[in-house]
Motif scaffolding. Structure first.
Motif, PDB file in Angstrom:
ATOM      1  N   ASN A  62      -0.500   4.649   7.351  1.00  0.00           N
ATOM      2  CA  ASN A  62      -0.992   5.427   6.328  1.00  0.00           C
ATOM      3  C   ASN A  62      -1.093   5.202   5.085  1.00  0.00           C
ATOM      4  N   ASN A  64      -2.220   4.278   1.727  1.00  0.00           N
ATOM      5  CA  ASN A  64      -3.651   4.482   1.005  1.00  0.00           C
ATOM      6  C   ASN A  64      -3.409   4.491  -0.416  1.00  0.00           C
ATOM      7  N   ARG A  65      -4.349   4.020  -0.980  1.00  0.00           N
ATOM      8  CA  ARG A  65      -4.464   4.413  -2.433  1.00  0.00           C
ATOM      9  C   ARG A  65      -6.149   4.971  -2.635  1.00  0.00           C
ATOM     10  N   THR A  66      -6.208   5.805  -3.149  1.00  0.00           N
ATOM     11  CA  THR A  66      -7.493   6.359  -3.515  1.00  0.00           C
ATOM     12  C   THR A  66      -8.170   5.850  -4.913  1.00  0.00           C
ATOM     13  N   ILE A  72     -11.112   5.658  -0.071  1.00  0.00           N
ATOM     14  CA  ILE A  72      -9.820   5.456   0.073  1.00  0.00           C
ATOM     15  C   ILE A  72      -9.695   3.937   0.684  1.00  0.00           C
ATOM     16  N   LEU A  73      -8.680   3.186   0.007  1.00  0.00           N
ATOM     17  CA  LEU A  73      -8.328   1.684   0.157  1.00  0.00           C
ATOM     18  C   LEU A  73      -7.085   1.679   1.084  1.00  0.00           C
ATOM     19  N   SER A  74      -7.169   1.202   2.177  1.00  0.00           N
ATOM     20  CA  SER A  74      -5.827   1.149   3.124  1.00  0.00           C
ATOM     21  C   SER A  74      -5.176   0.060   2.764  1.00  0.00           C
ATOM     22  N   THR A  76      -2.484  -0.709   4.479  1.00  0.00           N
ATOM     23  CA  THR A  76      -1.509  -1.105   5.812  1.00  0.00           C
ATOM     24  C   THR A  76      -2.066  -2.326   6.230  1.00  0.00           C
TER      25      THR A  76
ATOM     26  N   THR B 297     -12.256  11.012   7.861  1.00  0.00           N
ATOM     27  CA  THR B 297     -10.958  11.368   8.136  1.00  0.00           C
ATOM     28  C   THR B 297     -10.585  12.890   7.875  1.00  0.00           C
ATOM     29  N   SER B 316       1.308   9.806   2.198  1.00  0.00           N
ATOM     30  CA  SER B 316       0.466   8.646   2.133  1.00  0.00           C
ATOM     31  C   SER B 316       0.494   7.750   0.840  1.00  0.00           C
ATOM     32  N   THR B 317       0.540   8.523  -0.293  1.00  0.00           N
ATOM     33  CA  THR B 317       0.507   7.961  -1.315  1.00  0.00           C
ATOM     34  C   THR B 317       2.015   7.489  -1.816  1.00  0.00           C
TER      35      THR B 317
END
Lengths: 386, 390
Positions: A62, A64-66, A72-74, A76, B297, B316-317
């Motif tokens: 999880n 992530n960056r938005t 969403i740029l994952s 991971t 999602t 997450s961030t």
């Protein structure tokens, strides 16, 4: 000589302090180095220490960056997947060349496309052949014309998880074959839906059959050409023939390998063969896929769509011959070589000429030869004229 | 040969033996030029189409300017040949019914005997060649092969040129059968012209009579001695008196006219009536670019609570670094952790976003990770709503 003035007990203390200091130094060194040696991933990894270091953060789920676009740029990277990938021996920084320190330089990207684009030239370093081919492709042409949805290397190949695609001989592994349509489906989902229900697609995706073509067998893989050009259309019979004239493949399914020769012997195919001399010009003669379909090919004995059914064949003919009557489709010999069982009229006409031609020419040749000989003899005997 | 006539003959004209004899009238010579031109064009444009994979065929079609031009030349030549045939039929009809000439081209038993005797002479089994009349057996063979060939080629050519019309009445299989016959007959015709005709009139001896119209006495003696004898005896010609001629013409011309019109209409239909193929409208396969919509999602929406949208956002961030072992002591793993803050104290002050260190730091843009504008607004709104957990 001056005597050593330091008393013995002080000398002993000095030695003891040095020893203790060295021991502490050793402990300190071990303490510093040990955490670095403790890899967060299982031992026996193929990855470099450098990659391992990056993965201490990037292995987290999880992550992530938005992006400004809302996508969403994952970030991971699953360490186990990476360790099984073809790039496992490569350092992260070999491709992510700008990231040399922590904190990382800020990522400036509006959307996922931007992110891909920033790394697209990394692939070129080692995969120059394939990269150069992509610059020739229809995707590149669309991109140059302003299309922002065209795929880059990473859209089809995830560099962090990509496993071996080809075997030692360079041909595609069976598992990789099945993935091909699914990759193309990301953008060409309409065509994928058709392909899934076709005789080729259902065999590949349903049974893992390796004899059927995937997208890249017909369209190429890195230098994909525009399939709507006249050039593609005119050369398509040879494309289908690659498999459809090969008895090693076709005999397994009971499919005739006469399909190309019977097509070329017929008016449509003859014209297409000649039209290949001017590949840029449009022709209205059918090639294989005009009758058989292209992504929705069904078996000719399919109960609903099969061309063996007269009504289906008539409808197909009428696409170009609107005035055709019910008799008309029989003008096409359905890829058969004429025989007493299939198209006997044609067979017997051909048989007739097999005898008629030598039967007429033979006596003619005999007579002409005899005439030549006789006149030569007469000439030699002194006749003034023939 | 011709039967002796009972009609009263005009007196045999006594004149000096001419040095040449008329073999072909100028109309026949012009017809022959049309024939050889159209036949040659038909052959060289047609035979490559029988062997499309051969390099010589590809070369010839390329020379003509492509397959469509090749076909056009073939069709035009075929039309010329058909019109020529119509002319020939009417011409022969006139000669037979009006002028009542001797039917010198009709084959008979004598021709078979002549052929056999010529062969045996060539083989040295006979002492002399057979004597032949106006048209030798070779010439009759040539003529009737031409008639047979033209009929076959015309019929099969029609079927291939107008397959839709042909298959209205006939079974569809007739089309590939016509193609087979057309090709077979073409091979035979071209080969026969090369072997039989070219030998007879070019190689054996160059026979100029089809171009000059004349044969010398010597040539007549050697090749058509029986005709020469008839000419000298005055029975070769059958002149008709003008009155009879007129009567027959009055009957013939209208019939010929009607026949000609019918045949011309036939040729027109042959050439122009059927539009066999259209340019098909390519089926629309749908848009090429049709991206799969990714499975969204599960969105917690904008539920302004930690348990709604805010908690997952922080986890997450920020959670990658701000976890349990975060050096700053600040963790975002749980609501309690977030509200407790870190080594430097609380970062979230409920109801006071402007005063919350988290907001201040994010607004400065200097933190390693920045929230997007939407995320920032969400967090701001959440803090101002009291930073609720649920």
């Amino acid at each position: 000589m001056q005597k050593n003035t330091t008393p013995l007990f002080l000398r002993k203390i000095r030695v003891a302090l040095i020893v203790v200091g060295l021991v502490f130094l050793l402990i300190a060194l071990i303490g510093i180095v040990q955490p670095a040696l403790a890899a967060p991933v299982s031992s026996g990894t193929a990855m470099s220490p450098q990659s391992t270091a990056c993965l201490t953060c990037h292995n987290k789920t999880n992550f992530n960056r938005t992006l400004p676009s809302g996508e969403i740029l994952s970030l991971t990277i699953d360490a186990d997947h990476f360790d099984s990938s073809v790039h496992r021996n490569i350092d992260c920084t070999d491709c992510h060349t700008g990231i040399t320190s922590f904190p990382h330089p800020k990522l400036i990207a509006q959307n996922l496309s931007d992110v891909s684009a920033q790394f697209s030239t990394s692939c070129q370093t080692c995969h120059a052949d394939q990269y150069d081919k992509t610059t020739d492709s229809v995707h590149q042409a669309a991109h140059d014309a302003g299309n922002t949805s065209t795929p880059l290397c990473t859209d089809c190949h995830n560099p962090h998880t990509q496993t071996q695609i080809t075997d030692d001989t360079g041909s595609l592994l069976a598992a990789a074959r099945t993935e091909v349509p699914e990759k193309c489906a990301k953008c060409h989902s309409g065509i994928y839906d058709q392909y899934q229900t076709s005789v080729h697609g259902s065999a590949l995706l349903g049974e893992g059959n390796v004899d059927v073509p995937t997208c890249i067998n017909c369209h190429g893989v890195h230098n994909i050409q525009d399939p709507t050009t006249n050039n593609f259309r005119l050369n398509s019979p040879e494309l289908c023939s690659n498999c459809h004239t090969d008895p090693q493949i076709m005999d397994k399914y009971g499919i005739s390998t006469n399909v190309l020769s019977s097509y070329v012997a017929d008016f449509h195919g003859t014209t297409v063969i000649f039209d290949q001399q001017t590949p840029e010009e449009a022709v209205n003669k059918p090639v294989c896929y005009d009758c058989h379909g292209v992504h929705d090919i069904q078996s000719v004995d399919d109960p609903e769509y099969g061309l063996e059914m007269k009504q289906n064949l008539l409808t197909t003919c009428q696409k170009c011959h609107p005035g055709a009557s019910a008799n008309f489709p029989d003008a096409w010999m359905n890829h058969y070589i004429p025989s007493p069982e299939h198209y006997p009229i044609v067979y017997y006409v051909q048989l007739f000429y097999k005898f008629f031609i030598p039967g007429v020419l033979g006596p003619m040749v005999i007579y002409v030869l005899s005439d030549i000989v006789r006149r030569l003899i007469e000439r030699r005997k002194g006749a003034k004229h023939a | 040969m011709s039967k002796p006539t009972n009609k009263k003959l005009p007196p045999a004209r006594k004149k000096k033996a001419p040095s040449t004899y008329e073999r072909f009238h100028w109309a026949q010579r012009i017809s022959h030029v049309f024939l050889l031109t159209s036949f040659s064009l038909l052959g060289i444009t047609g035979l490559p189409q029988k062997y499309p994979l051969a390099a010589w065929a590809q070369g010839m079609v390329r020379f003509f300017g492509g397959i469509e031009t090749t076909r056009l030349i073939h069709h035009i030549s075929a039309t010329v040949l058909m019109l020529l045939s119509i002319y020939h039929i009417l011409d022969i009809g006139y000669k037979i019914f009006v002028r009542r000439v001797r039917l010198t081209m009709l084959p008979g038993i004598k021709d078979a005997i002549d052929a056999w005797q010529s062969l045996t002479y060539n083989l040295g089994l006979r002492k002399t060649r057979p004597q032949m009349g106006r048209y030798t057996f070779e010439e009759k063979m040539e003529y009737w092969a031409l008639v047979w060939g033209t009929v076959i080629m015309g019929l099969t050519g029609f079927m291939m040129w107008n397959p839709i019309a042909a298959t209205r009445l006939l079974p569809g299989e007739i089309i590939p059968a016509a193609k087979a016959a057309h090709g077979g007959e073409a091979l035979l015709a071209v080969a026969a012209i090369v072997v039989w005709h070219m030998y007879s009139v070019h190689i054996k001896k160059f026979n100029k009579s089809m171009f000059t119209g004349k044969l010398t006495e010597a040539e007549m003696l050697h090749e058509h001695p029986l005709e020469l004898a008839d000419i000298k005896a005055g029975i070769a010609d059958r002149p008709v008196d003008p009155k009879t001629l007129r009567k027959r013409q009055i009957v013939y011309w209208p019939i010929a006219g009607v026949l000609a019109a019918a045949m011309l209409v036939g040729v027109y239909g042959f050439v122009g009536a059927e539009r066999t193929a259209t340019v098909p409208v390519r089926e629309n396969e749908g848009p090429v670019y049709l991206p799969q919509t990714p499975t969204p999602t599960p969105s917690a929406g904008t539920n302004l609570a930690w348990d709604g949208a805010v908690g997952p956002l922080f986890q997450s961030t920020c959670g990658v670094c701000h976890g349990a072992s975060s050096p700053s002591g600040l963790s975002f793993e749980t609501y309690a952790d977030a509200m407790r803050g870190g080594n430097d104290g609380q970062v979230i002050l409920p109801f006071d976003s402007a005063g919350s260190p988290l907001i201040i730091l994010q607004a400065s843009g200097t933190h390693f990770v920045s929230l997007t504008a939407d995320q920032f607004a969400l967090v701001q709104a959440w803090i101002d709503a009291g930073a609720p957990e649920k």
